[in-house]
Design an enzyme around this catalytic site. Structure first.
Site, PDB file in Angstrom:
ATOM      1  N   GLY A   1       0.790  -1.222   0.000  1.00 26.98           N
ATOM      2  CA  GLY A   1       0.000   0.000   0.000  1.00 26.98           C
ATOM      3  C   GLY A   1       0.823   1.272   0.000  1.00 26.98           C
TER       4      GLY A   1
ATOM      5  CB  CYS B   1     -24.475 -13.894 -20.188  1.00 28.44           C
ATOM      6  SG  CYS B   1     -23.952 -12.975 -18.732  1.00 28.44           S
TER       7      CYS B   1
END
Lengths: 263, 304, 366
Positions: free
Chosen positions: B36, B248
């Site tokens: 991070g 879908c």
């Protein structure tokens, strides 16, 4: 929490603090102790060094010599300038408050009154929105602020109301020491009087220690237990407030006292 | 390094010279070691403009080898022009195999999405990052924000969330939603929708972030905790759709809204084109696979 | 039937073809040559070299041709090429006192050692469109009355050196010759930035941005009372000292424009009143850029001179982060890229917020 703090020691111990700019003296050789619950007033005209001293005490300026020790909750008296910046900033967030003359310097003008107060709590780990909000409302109530306006921006408030929000923001983390720089300086006389009463009440109720810098002897008399008079960077007289103001010893103090309206 | 004949003459494998690649890999190693944390690196001028994925491209160029298989997506899709352009760049300069199948890729470079298909150990997801600093809109100064990270002074980030709740009743950040990585560093996940944030948490793949213009690289190593900021009484939530994918039928993927006519007609389809195609190949279908949905915005139940 | 937009590949190829066609323009008109651009658009070439950070007139001319005259695009092309070049060594500092002078003016002294040389300048042209130029004239104008021969009578002292004799101007701090020099093409900006880093940043910076910033200092946003001590333009030799040789060898000549500003300064308790300096340098003839750079350099020195930074031009992070037009142009233009996903997220949010707002209004009305 206060287990390690030494109760027999002052909260703040200032020894021979000197700060100069280039060749100009800011303040010279200032020493005093501040005890828990005590309010110290520092008076003098502009250029007397009182603001320089306040900036040194609150670690905004590093003095050229001398020591400023603070009685930390964890390890008793510690010299502020030997602490790491992280430790100092932590102290500022948790243990101290600073009330600026201009509320703009002490508030985030772009976020609501509630968030201004909440920020201090969130900075020390508060993570429940409901609690933060409740606490913000509580402190706004303590400074006699209209709770209905807690979601409004400070820029929509009067100067007196902004100052109340700034004070509430400082109180929200239960500090032990508050620095105040002309806290009622920019306000109308009538607003000033009400705010001063409120400040005196809060400081007394919460048992806070405070250092109040002002050029206004009336403010000093109302708020402070003890008084230091500064001139040309040096302390010329100090003592109990009533004593200094009612029976000034130093010619400069006598001049100051005689030049204002009797209060 | 031997170069396939298809490579652009006069340029090194994957465009960057080897010293530059080493510099980038050193930055990546540091980033992986401090999850991070934004590692400054000597970002180079690339033949694509800043803001168009130069950070991601440099990270990819730094780690790619001849045996890698690369997938590039933009907005979740493999066929958007910028994704095509970056894929072509690596096909030209590195001659590597490319794919549209998430599971076949060893490196996936992405802009604004995390694939719906779960990533596997050994895969690397490379994010293109426009602004790496999560505190930037609150504090414009780099000198100050670096100090805030060093001292973990993140209170101001919560002020923003607090203001959202007091104004709207909930947190209103919809993308680029700030996260805490490994319980230490506040991080910007790049402008992915917050829908994708939970996928970052303890992901088996290595996640690398490259910001070319801002010259920062950061990383989330595999299986690292990534927590979206929130309050205990206002927990983090992701977007939900009332609809499913028209093509879908997926109801668990991020849906793009497609305007089908000028009278408010619209339909929703998966933003992840590979995921959608796979589902259709497997026999799934949506409510209206053969025609555009005719739902009008005015009928959608929104108060608008 | 809805089909997701496909064919990005084909669209890109078509777009490239269209660009090539537009670049060539009308095929009845002869194609521009690199030589023409180099010799007849020399100031554009100078600017592209300066901001592109590479001294190569041919490459800069090629970039201008390829970019259809879009200067920022040409700078970008040159920068992207520059990235791939290996570094063989580092040159010794150029010595502008040894310059073969084409132009040299001072606004602070009427006459000075070395003299004033006006040289080629637009300063005293009247800005009247010259319609004679619409016609091609093979012979060109009459040859210059005095041949523009470079003046170089050995060393020509800098005005700032003259002031320095009297101690009237700030001494530049002694620098360690062996100390590494910052290079922002290898290391990202770090703050506070040293002057070496600042000057490199400004030298590569966008002329338009520096012009506006420099101008702002003249209008009171960080005023520092500038005088053009000296502008000199001409050829200097570039030397490198290969380690195995142990002595410097000249590898070529480049044309540079150098601007030294002399600025007022009141002094502090520690230092007497004296003049201070701002410095600008560019490749080729780019005088406007060099002066603007000097103004901004001086503005950025406020901290070392104990001045309170209050104006945009004095704000180091603001200035240095925004000078680079390749960075700026790329990020600005990335707004054209698809943002469907972010926009979709915002769309959902706005609809939700509006629904909640309407519900609240409805509840209030009932």
């Amino acid at each position: 929490m206060t287990a390690l703090m030494d109760q027999d020691q002052p909260l703040l111990r200032v020894s021979s603090v000197t700060k100069y700019y280039d060749l100009m003296i800011g303040c010279r050789n200032v020493s005093f102790d501040l005890w828990p619950g005590e309010v110290l007033g520092i008076v003098g005209e502009s250029g007397s060094g009182k603001s320089t001293l306040l900036n040194c005490l609150s670690t905004r300026l590093e003095p050229n010599s001398g020591a400023i020790e603070y009685n930390t909750r964890a390890s008793g008296l510690v010299d502020l300038f030997t602490m790491s910046e992280a430790e100092r900033r932590m102290l500022m967030r948790t243990d101290w408050g600073f009330v600026h003359q201009n509320p703009r310097d002490g508030l985030r003008m772009g976020v609501s009154a509630g968030a201004n107060i909440g920020e201090r709590m969130m900075a020390v780990g508060a993570r429940v929105y409901g609690d933060i909000r409740e606490s913000a409302a509580h402190w706004l109530g303590r400074v006699e602020f209209d709770i209905d306006r807690m979601d409004h921006l400070p820029s929509t408030f009067s100067g007196g109301m902004q100052q109340r929000v700034q004070i509430a923001r400082n109180l929200a983390v239960n500090p032990r020491l508050i620095f105040m720089d002309e806290p009622t300086g920019g306000l109308d006389v009538s607003v000033q009087a009400r705010l001063l009463d409120l400040l005196r009440e809060l400081v007394g109720d919460l048992g806070l220690s405070a250092i109040v810098v002002t050029h206004d002897l009336a403010v000093a008399r109302l708020l402070s237990h003890r008084l230091m008079v500064m001139r040309n960077g040096e302390v010329v007289e100090s003592g109990l407030t009533d004593q200094v103001l009612d029976d000034p010893q130093h010619p400069y103090t006598q001049l100051l006292v005689s030049s204002i309206l009797q209060v | 390094m031997p170069q396939p004949s298809s490579l652009k003459a006069g340029y090194n494998f994957a465009y960057l010279d080897e010293q530059t690649k080493r510099m980038i890999r050193r930055a990546i190693l540091k980033a992986v070691a401090i999850p991070g944390y934004q590692v400054p690196f000597g970002s180079r001028e690339m033949p694509l403009p800043y803001g168009w994925g130069t950070g991601g491209i440099q990270v990819t160029a730094g780690i790619i080898g001849p045996d890698d298989t690369l997938k590039v997506i933009d907005q979740g899709a493999d066929d958007t022009t910028n994704a095509v352009s970056i894929r072509r760049f690596f096909a030209n300069t590195a001659g590597v195999a490319t794919t549209e199948q998430t599971e076949d890729a060893t490196i996936i470079q992405t802009r604004h999405r995390i694939p719906e298909t779960p990533l596997q150990a050994g895969q690397i997801l490379v994010y293109q990052v426009p602004i790496p600093e999560p505190l930037r809109w609150l504090e414009p100064r780099e000198t100050e924000t670096r100090k805030m990270h060093a001292l973990q002074e993140y209170g101001i980030m919560y002020v923003r969330l607090y203001e959202d709740i007091s104004r709207y009743g909930h947190i209103s950040t919809a993308y680029d939603y700030p996260v805490m990585v490994n319980g230490r560093y506040l991080m910007r996940p790049s402008p992915i929708p917050k829908f994708d944030n939970p996928k970052m948490d303890r992901n088996p793949a290595l996640q690398l972030f490259g910001a070319g213009r801002e010259k920062r690289i950061y990383a989330v190593p595999p299986y690292t905790s990534v927590k979206s900021l929130d309050f205990k009484d206002y927990p983090f939530q992701v977007q939900k759709w009332d609809d499913c994918c028209t093509l879908c039928g997926a109801d668990d993927s991020f849906l793009d809204e497609i305007i089908t006519d000028d009278a408010g007609g619209r339909m929703f389809v998966c933003s992840d084109s590979d995921y959608c195609a796979k589902r259709r190949d497997a026999g799934h279908s949506g409510p209206n696979p053969g025609e555009a949905a005719t739902k009008k915005i005015g009928e959608a139940g929104d108060a608008a | 039937m809805y089909v997701a937009v496909k064919g990005g590949e084909k669209a890109i190829e078509n777009s490239l073809d269209l660009v090539a066609e537009e670049r060539r323009g009308d095929r009845d008109v002869p194609e521009l040559t690199i030589e023409q651009i180099k010799s007849q658009m020399a100031l554009a070439v100078d600017r592209v070299m300066t901001e592109g950070s590479i001294y190569d007139r041919d490459l800069a001319a090629l970039a201008i041709k390829q970019a259809q005259g879009d200067i920022i695009e040409a700078v970008f092309l040159l920068r992207a090429y520059r990235t791939t070049l290996p570094r063989f060594g580092y040159s010794a500092p150029i010595d502008t006192a040894q310059m073969g002078i084409q132009r040299r003016i001072s606004a602070t002294y009427k006459d000075l050692p070395g003299g004033q040389i006006l040289g080629p300048t637009y300063d005293y042209t009247h800005r009247l469109l010259d319609f004679d130029l619409t016609e091609e004239n093979r012979n060109g104008p009459a040859a210059a009355r005095t041949a523009p021969e470079a003046v170089n009578d050995g060393e020509i002292p800098h005005v700032t050196d003259l002031l320095n004799h009297e101690g009237l101007i700030q001494q530049e701090p002694e620098t360690d010759e062996d100390a590494p020099i910052a290079d922002l093409t290898r290391q990202p900006l770090a703050f506070p930035a040293g002057r070496d880093l600042r000057l490199q940043n400004l030298a590569r910076g966008d002329e338009g941005f520096l012009l506006a910033l420099g101008y702002s200092t003249q209008r009171g946003y960080g005023n520092n009372h500038p005088f053009v001590g000296e502008i000199r333009m001409g050829e200097v030799s570039v030397e490198i000292e290969p380690e195995e040789l142990g002595f410097p060898i000249e590898i070529g000549e480049i044309t540079v424009t150098e601007c030294e500003l002399v600025n007022q300064f009141a002094g502090t308790a520690d230092s007497p009143p004296q003049f201070t300096r701002g410095y600008g340098l560019s490749f080729g003839k780019a005088e406007r850029k060099a002066i603007a750079m000097g103004l901004v350099d001086r503005a950025l020195r406020c901290r070392e001179l104990g001045e309170e930074p209050t104006a945009p031009a004095q704000d180091e992070e603001f200035v240095l982060y925004h000078t680079d037009n390749v960075e700026a142009s790329g990020f600005l233009q990335h707004l054209k890229l698809p943002h469907y996903v972010d926009f979709q997220s915002e769309l959902e949010l706005i609809r939700k917020l509006r629904a909640e707002y309407m519900a609240r209004r409805q509840a209030a009305a009932e």
